[in-house]
Design a protein around this motif. Structure first.
Motif, PDB file in Angstrom:
ATOM      1  N   MET A 151     -40.514  12.827 -26.002  1.00  0.00           N
ATOM      2  CA  MET A 151     -41.751  12.201 -25.511  1.00  0.00           C
ATOM      3  C   MET A 151     -41.427  11.009 -24.616  1.00  0.00           C
ATOM      4  O   MET A 151     -41.707   9.860 -24.969  1.00  0.00           O
ATOM      5  N   PRO A 152     -40.792  11.260 -23.462  1.00  0.00           N
ATOM      6  CA  PRO A 152     -40.430  10.153 -22.561  1.00  0.00           C
ATOM      7  C   PRO A 152     -41.656   9.366 -22.114  1.00  0.00           C
ATOM      8  O   PRO A 152     -42.701   9.944 -21.821  1.00  0.00           O
ATOM      9  N   GLY A 153     -41.499   8.042 -22.125  1.00  0.00           N
ATOM     10  CA  GLY A 153     -42.614   7.181 -21.723  1.00  0.00           C
ATOM     11  C   GLY A 153     -43.519   6.800 -22.877  1.00  0.00           C
ATOM     12  O   GLY A 153     -44.351   5.892 -22.757  1.00  0.00           O
ATOM     13  N   GLN A 154     -43.373   7.482 -24.021  1.00  0.00           N
ATOM     14  CA  GLN A 154     -44.229   7.192 -25.170  1.00  0.00           C
ATOM     15  C   GLN A 154     -43.406   6.743 -26.381  1.00  0.00           C
ATOM     16  O   GLN A 154     -43.850   6.817 -27.518  1.00  0.00           O
ATOM     17  N   GLU A 155     -42.184   6.266 -26.091  1.00  0.00           N
ATOM     18  CA  GLU A 155     -41.272   5.879 -27.165  1.00  0.00           C
ATOM     19  C   GLU A 155     -41.869   4.821 -28.089  1.00  0.00           C
ATOM     20  O   GLU A 155     -41.766   4.927 -29.309  1.00  0.00           O
ATOM     21  N   LYS A 156     -42.494   3.801 -27.506  1.00  0.00           N
ATOM     22  CA  LYS A 156     -43.042   2.698 -28.321  1.00  0.00           C
ATOM     23  C   LYS A 156     -44.152   3.220 -29.238  1.00  0.00           C
ATOM     24  O   LYS A 156     -44.238   2.841 -30.411  1.00  0.00           O
ATOM     25  N   MET A 157     -44.993   4.098 -28.709  1.00  0.00           N
ATOM     26  CA  MET A 157     -46.091   4.649 -29.495  1.00  0.00           C
ATOM     27  C   MET A 157     -45.555   5.431 -30.700  1.00  0.00           C
ATOM     28  O   MET A 157     -46.057   5.311 -31.819  1.00  0.00           O
ATOM     29  N   VAL A 158     -44.494   6.223 -30.462  1.00  0.00           N
ATOM     30  CA  VAL A 158     -43.893   7.019 -31.542  1.00  0.00           C
ATOM     31  C   VAL A 158     -43.287   6.113 -32.601  1.00  0.00           C
ATOM     32  O   VAL A 158     -43.490   6.310 -33.802  1.00  0.00           O
ATOM     33  N   MET A 159     -42.538   5.088 -32.160  1.00  0.00           N
ATOM     34  CA  MET A 159     -41.905   4.154 -33.102  1.00  0.00           C
ATOM     35  C   MET A 159     -42.953   3.416 -33.925  1.00  0.00           C
ATOM     36  O   MET A 159     -42.811   3.272 -35.145  1.00  0.00           O
ATOM     37  N   ASP A 160     -44.021   2.970 -33.261  1.00  0.00           N
ATOM     38  CA  ASP A 160     -45.102   2.270 -33.967  1.00  0.00           C
ATOM     39  C   ASP A 160     -45.751   3.179 -35.008  1.00  0.00           C
ATOM     40  O   ASP A 160     -46.082   2.741 -36.108  1.00  0.00           O
ATOM     41  N   PHE A 161     -45.916   4.457 -34.650  1.00  0.00           N
ATOM     42  CA  PHE A 161     -46.538   5.419 -35.561  1.00  0.00           C
ATOM     43  C   PHE A 161     -45.734   5.530 -36.859  1.00  0.00           C
ATOM     44  O   PHE A 161     -46.292   5.480 -37.958  1.00  0.00           O
ATOM     45  N   TYR A 162     -44.410   5.662 -36.733  1.00  0.00           N
ATOM     46  CA  TYR A 162     -43.573   5.810 -37.928  1.00  0.00           C
ATOM     47  C   TYR A 162     -43.471   4.515 -38.727  1.00  0.00           C
ATOM     48  O   TYR A 162     -43.394   4.534 -39.949  1.00  0.00           O
ATOM     49  N   GLN A 163     -43.498   3.381 -38.016  1.00  0.00           N
ATOM     50  CA  GLN A 163     -43.414   2.095 -38.720  1.00  0.00           C
ATOM     51  C   GLN A 163     -44.688   1.807 -39.510  1.00  0.00           C
ATOM     52  O   GLN A 163     -44.638   1.189 -40.578  1.00  0.00           O
ATOM     53  N   LYS A 164     -45.821   2.278 -38.992  1.00  0.00           N
ATOM     54  CA  LYS A 164     -47.107   2.004 -39.650  1.00  0.00           C
ATOM     55  C   LYS A 164     -47.529   3.100 -40.625  1.00  0.00           C
ATOM     56  O   LYS A 164     -48.508   2.934 -41.350  1.00  0.00           O
ATOM     57  N   ASN A 165     -46.810   4.224 -40.622  1.00  0.00           N
ATOM     58  CA  ASN A 165     -47.184   5.346 -41.495  1.00  0.00           C
ATOM     59  C   ASN A 165     -45.989   5.811 -42.330  1.00  0.00           C
ATOM     60  O   ASN A 165     -45.290   6.760 -41.953  1.00  0.00           O
ATOM     61  N   PRO A 166     -45.765   5.159 -43.477  1.00  0.00           N
ATOM     62  CA  PRO A 166     -44.643   5.563 -44.340  1.00  0.00           C
ATOM     63  C   PRO A 166     -44.721   7.027 -44.761  1.00  0.00           C
ATOM     64  O   PRO A 166     -43.696   7.685 -44.926  1.00  0.00           O
ATOM     65  N   SER A 167     -45.946   7.563 -44.893  1.00  0.00           N
ATOM     66  CA  SER A 167     -46.099   8.969 -45.298  1.00  0.00           C
ATOM     67  C   SER A 167     -45.575   9.909 -44.215  1.00  0.00           C
ATOM     68  O   SER A 167     -45.043  10.980 -44.510  1.00  0.00           O
ATOM     69  N   ALA A 168     -45.708   9.497 -42.951  1.00  0.00           N
ATOM     70  CA  ALA A 168     -45.199  10.316 -41.843  1.00  0.00           C
ATOM     71  C   ALA A 168     -43.673  10.332 -41.867  1.00  0.00           C
ATOM     72  O   ALA A 168     -43.043  11.363 -41.599  1.00  0.00           O
TER      73      ALA A 168
END
Length: 480
Positions: free
Chosen positions: A371-388
């Motif tokens: 997901m080039p260009g969306q790296e920050k969004m992906v990292m934020d998603f995993y940091q905020k969603n332990p279940s993910a």
């Protein structure tokens, strides 16, 4: 501690646990000794408060803490000693308890069923390798060359045409005034691609080196200066050079520019690259075959509480009426998923399969690359969603289990052509599509942590084969 197990035949068991009052009192004494040093009471020096005074002041609180500790320790020990793996949270019913009394309670637990995994070591599946013909490799290399043209400068009187590379300086105005970004130096345009401004390229067709050309173009909707959007700009262009594309020579130098040692090495790398495009999807088909074989393994009884929990997951997002209508179908699917998870987890535990933090991070990095260009969004998603992140751990855990089953199993090795691979994957994709369509009213399966798993890993969920890969145009070849 004395433990008596009842209902030994079924999965539902009652464990009667008895702890005599002498043991309970020793726990209480330990606790009083622990708190004595930190208690300050008027008239007593620190650490010198008599136990009787402490009992009067703190007896109920101390007993509550001690009871909590003893229940946790003894219930865990009772399950471990009797080799019972609970499917869900056990229920605890206190019968006798109190200060200076025996402790007696009943632990009601649904046990995970015993599953047979020995047959997994002889499991049969198809394992494909794709034979890539030389002509296919040559075709791919020609495609790469076509998309990386060389340009050669032409004589000063040669007019530019579509496909030529034109270099220019420009100065633009709107209503006779300069604006931010109105100048450009050594701007390069491949005529016909229309990548600068709409209609700009066409007006440069026919220009020669050192020509001056006036070009008119409308500034687009996404132009940074909002007040100039959709306004006509006048570009004074000075043509610096005109270059024509020339056919790229496919030789050792061309191969080296792509990271290979020479042309022969490039052909090996490209052949592997084409094979890899099919490998992941074909490997997934092999794993799906393994999962289908696992579904055939008999498990005598599936815990009802796990079935109910899984049905809730499967029926999320649909109406109560629809859920009721599909209840039987959901229950069958839930039992299959739970059974598969139990077997895979048993295999994983027996073979001591673990998932390290490095493996989790590697999987996250893999997703970032996708997901080039969306790296920050992906990292934020995993940091905020332990279940993910837990779900991701489950995916890696399942992959490791299936890979080990493949290693230990009996592969029916098949070498197939690229066309055969495409046909197999197309049929698998169609089968999956038809299957999904026939269950269109069902909620898509959700990965969820289940009590069928070990404490550290997540229950594997079955996967479907990915769709057929399309031929990809490569810019650089990397060795793996």
């Amino acid at each position: 501690m004395k433990v008596t197990v009842e209902n030994k035949k079924g999965l539902n068991k009652n464990l009667k646990v008895f702890v005599d009052k002498e043991t309970m009192n020793s726990y209480m004494d330990e606790k009083y000794e622990e708190i004595k040093g930190s208690v300050n009471l008027k008239g007593f020096r620190p650490g010198k408060v008599p136990k009787e005074i402490l009992k009067r002041q703190f007896g109920k609180a101390v007993f509550g803490e001690v009871l909590d500790k003893v229940l946790k320790e003894t219930s865990t020990k009772a399950l471990e000693e009797n080799k019972i793996k609970p499917a869900g949270q056990p229920k605890l019913d206190l019968k006798t308890y109190g200060e200076d009394k025996d402790l007696e309670y009943v632990l009601s637990v649904t046990e995970l069923p015993k599953v047979e995994i020995k047959s997994l070591e002889n499991i049969k599946f198809d394992e494909y390798t794709v034979k890539i013909e030389d002509s296919e490799t040559d075709k791919r290399i020609k495609e790469i060359a076509k998309n990386q043209p060389n340009f050669k400068e032409v004589s000063a009187d040669t007019k530019a045409k579509k496909g030529d590379l034109v270099s220019l300086d420009y100065k633009a105005t709107v209503d006779g005034k300069d604006f931010k970004g109105s100048e450009g130096k050594n701007t390069q345009l491949t005529l016909g691609k229309d990548l600068f401004l709409k209609g700009f390229d066409d007006q440069l067709i026919g220009v020669k080196k050192d020509d001056e050309k006036i070009v008119e173009a409308t500034l687009p909707e996404n132009f940074p200066e909002k007040e100039l959007v959709n306004k006509k700009a006048i570009f004074n262009c000075k043509i610096l050079s005109v270059k024509q594309p020339e056919e790229v020579k496919i030789d050792d130098d061309f191969a080296k520019n792509l990271g290979a040692k020479d042309l022969k090495d490039l052909k090996i790398l490209i052949s592997k690259q084409i094979n890899d495009e099919y490998k992941n999807s074909l490997d997934q088909l092999s794993k799906n075959q393994i999962l289908k074989e696992i579904e055939k393994i008999k498990v005598d009884e599936i815990p009802e509480n796990l079935v109910e929990e899984e049905v809730k997951v499967l029926s999320q997002g649909i109406s109560g009426e629809e859920a009721k209508k599909n209840k039987k179908n959901f229950e069958e699917k839930a039992k299959t998923r739970i059974k598969t998870g139990l077997i895979l987890n048993e295999f994983g535990e027996k073979n001591q399969i673990k998932v390290s933090e490095q493996e989790i991070q590697a999987e996250v990095q893999k997703q970032l690359r996708m997901m080039p260009g969306q790296e920050k969004m992906v990292m934020d998603f995993y940091q905020k969603n332990p279940s993910a992140l837990a779900s991701l751990r489950g995916t890696v855990y399942e992959e490791k289990i299936l890979n080990l089953i493949k290693e230990k199993g009996k592969a029916n090795k098949k070498e197939i052509s690229k066309e055969e691979a495409e046909k197999i994957l197309k049929e698998a994709h169609k089968h999956d599509h038809d299957h999904d369509h026939s269950h269109g009213k069902e909620k898509k399966e959700t990965k969820k942590k289940s009590s069928t798993t070990s404490a550290k890993e997540k229950k594997p969920a079955t996967k479907k084969a990915k769709s057929m890969p399309a031929d990809k145009k490569s810019k650089k070849v990397s060795k793996k």
